[in-house]
Scaffold this motif. Structure first.
Motif, PDB file in Angstrom:
ATOM      1  N   LEU A  23       0.838  -1.198   0.000  1.00  0.00           N
ATOM      2  CA  LEU A  23       0.000   0.000   0.000  1.00  0.00           C
ATOM      3  C   LEU A  23       0.872   1.247   0.000  1.00  0.00           C
ATOM      4  N   LEU A  24       1.875   1.274   0.852  1.00  0.00           N
ATOM      5  CA  LEU A  24       2.777   2.419   0.912  1.00  0.00           C
ATOM      6  C   LEU A  24       3.531   2.592  -0.405  1.00  0.00           C
ATOM      7  N   ILE A  25       4.033   1.500  -0.953  1.00  0.00           N
ATOM      8  CA  ILE A  25       4.760   1.555  -2.220  1.00  0.00           C
ATOM      9  C   ILE A  25       3.833   2.014  -3.345  1.00  0.00           C
ATOM     10  N   GLY A  26       2.599   1.541  -3.349  1.00  0.00           N
ATOM     11  CA  GLY A  26       1.643   1.977  -4.360  1.00  0.00           C
ATOM     12  C   GLY A  26       1.386   3.473  -4.305  1.00  0.00           C
ATOM     13  N   LEU A  27       1.243   3.997  -3.099  1.00  0.00           N
ATOM     14  CA  LEU A  27       1.005   5.433  -2.948  1.00  0.00           C
ATOM     15  C   LEU A  27       2.238   6.247  -3.330  1.00  0.00           C
ATOM     16  N   ILE A  28       3.417   5.775  -2.917  1.00  0.00           N
ATOM     17  CA  ILE A  28       4.655   6.475  -3.287  1.00  0.00           C
ATOM     18  C   ILE A  28       4.863   6.429  -4.796  1.00  0.00           C
ATOM     19  N   GLY A  29       4.650   5.268  -5.406  1.00  0.00           N
ATOM     20  CA  GLY A  29       4.787   5.156  -6.852  1.00  0.00           C
ATOM     21  C   GLY A  29       3.818   6.069  -7.584  1.00  0.00           C
ATOM     22  N   ARG A  76      -7.794 -19.993   5.118  1.00  0.00           N
ATOM     23  CA  ARG A  76      -8.652 -19.264   4.196  1.00  0.00           C
ATOM     24  C   ARG A  76      -8.784 -17.802   4.614  1.00  0.00           C
ATOM     25  N   PRO A  77      -8.895 -16.893   3.620  1.00  0.00           N
ATOM     26  CA  PRO A  77      -9.161 -15.497   3.976  1.00  0.00           C
ATOM     27  C   PRO A  77     -10.588 -15.345   4.476  1.00  0.00           C
ATOM     28  N   HIS A  78     -10.866 -14.211   5.101  1.00  0.00           N
ATOM     29  CA  HIS A  78     -12.208 -13.955   5.619  1.00  0.00           C
ATOM     30  C   HIS A  78     -13.247 -13.988   4.499  1.00  0.00           C
ATOM     31  N   ASP A  79     -12.895 -13.433   3.349  1.00  0.00           N
ATOM     32  CA  ASP A  79     -13.799 -13.389   2.205  1.00  0.00           C
ATOM     33  C   ASP A  79     -13.048 -13.952   1.002  1.00  0.00           C
ATOM     34  N   GLU A  80     -13.661 -14.884   0.294  1.00  0.00           N
ATOM     35  CA  GLU A  80     -12.992 -15.561  -0.820  1.00  0.00           C
ATOM     36  C   GLU A  80     -12.639 -14.621  -1.972  1.00  0.00           C
ATOM     37  N   VAL A  81     -13.318 -13.472  -2.076  1.00  0.00           N
ATOM     38  CA  VAL A  81     -13.000 -12.522  -3.135  1.00  0.00           C
ATOM     39  C   VAL A  81     -11.579 -11.974  -2.974  1.00  0.00           C
ATOM     40  N   HIS A  82     -10.992 -12.175  -1.806  1.00  0.00           N
ATOM     41  CA  HIS A  82      -9.606 -11.787  -1.547  1.00  0.00           C
ATOM     42  C   HIS A  82      -8.662 -12.400  -2.586  1.00  0.00           C
ATOM     43  N   PHE A 116      -0.162   2.534 -10.556  1.00  0.00           N
ATOM     44  CA  PHE A 116       0.079   2.641  -9.113  1.00  0.00           C
ATOM     45  C   PHE A 116      -1.185   3.008  -8.350  1.00  0.00           C
ATOM     46  N   ALA A 117      -2.060   3.799  -8.955  1.00  0.00           N
ATOM     47  CA  ALA A 117      -3.353   4.068  -8.309  1.00  0.00           C
ATOM     48  C   ALA A 117      -4.140   2.771  -8.161  1.00  0.00           C
ATOM     49  N   LEU A 118      -4.102   1.938  -9.189  1.00  0.00           N
ATOM     50  CA  LEU A 118      -4.810   0.660  -9.138  1.00  0.00           C
ATOM     51  C   LEU A 118      -4.201  -0.278  -8.099  1.00  0.00           C
ATOM     52  N   VAL A 124      -5.812  -1.829  -0.791  1.00  0.00           N
ATOM     53  CA  VAL A 124      -6.772  -1.433   0.249  1.00  0.00           C
ATOM     54  C   VAL A 124      -7.923  -2.428   0.298  1.00  0.00           C
ATOM     55  N   ARG A 125      -8.455  -2.769  -0.851  1.00  0.00           N
ATOM     56  CA  ARG A 125      -9.578  -3.718  -0.900  1.00  0.00           C
ATOM     57  C   ARG A 125      -9.146  -5.104  -0.435  1.00  0.00           C
ATOM     58  N   SER A 126      -7.945  -5.503  -0.783  1.00  0.00           N
ATOM     59  CA  SER A 126      -7.432  -6.803  -0.321  1.00  0.00           C
ATOM     60  C   SER A 126      -7.298  -6.841   1.191  1.00  0.00           C
ATOM     61  N   ILE A 127      -6.790  -5.767   1.761  1.00  0.00           N
ATOM     62  CA  ILE A 127      -6.660  -5.693   3.226  1.00  0.00           C
ATOM     63  C   ILE A 127      -8.037  -5.796   3.870  1.00  0.00           C
TER      64      ILE A 127
END
Length: 133
Positions: A23-29, A76-82, A116-118, A124-127
C-alpha cells in the motif's frame, strides 16, 4: 503439525506486513509517477522502470505467500474474493508495463499513474477482505 503452525504464523505476519508495504509503495509510486509525468513532463526512466519491475515482483511474492497459506496450510481469507484481488494485483502492473512499452506517443507515464493508483486501490480492498475484524 507444529511446523505448519509455525509456518502459518510466520506467513500470516509476513503477508500482513508486505501488504501494508505494498500500500505504501503503491502510494509512493503514484506520487512519483505524477511528479515525473505531470509536473516535470518527463518520460519513463530506466530506474523508474526497474522500480516498477521490483514492485511487480513483490506482488508475486505477496501472492505466493497467500497461495501457500491457502493451498498448503488450508488457511482461508475472511472473504474468498480476496483471491481475486490478489490476482488483480499480480496482473495490474504488468498490464501497464505493456501499455507503456508499446505506446507510440510519448510520454507514457500516464500508464504508471493509473497502474500505481490501481495497485493502491486493490491493496486497500485486499486488506479489507483478507482478515476478519
Amino acid at each position: 503439525m507444529m511446523i505448519s503452525v509455525e509456518l502459518y504464523l510466520f506467513l500470516r505476519q509476513a503477508h500482513y506486513f508486505v501488504s501494508r508495504g505494498m500500500l505504501l509503495i503503491g502510494l509512493i509510486g503514484f506520487v512519483v509517477a505524477i511528479y515525473i509525468g505531470l509536473i516535470r513532463h518527463g518520460d519513463v526512466t530506466p530506474w523508474f522502470r526497474r522500480a516498477v519491475y521490483a514492485v511487480a515482483a513483490l506482488t508475486v511474492v505477496e501472492a505466493s505467500m497467500g497461495a501457500l497459506m491457502y493451498f498448503g496450510i488450508n488457511a482461508r481469507p475472511h472473504d474468498e474474493v480476496h483471491l481475486i484481488y490478489g490476482l488483480g494485483a499480480i496482473l495490474s502492473l504488468p498490464f501497464f508495463i505493456f501499455v507503456e512499452k508499446t505506446a507510440t506517443k510519448r510520454p507514457a507515464m500516464g500508464s504508471y499513474i493509473w497502474g500505481f493508483a490501481l495497485i493502491a486501490a486493490i491493496t486497500v480492498r485486499s486488506i479489507m477482505t483478507g482478515a476478519a475484524g
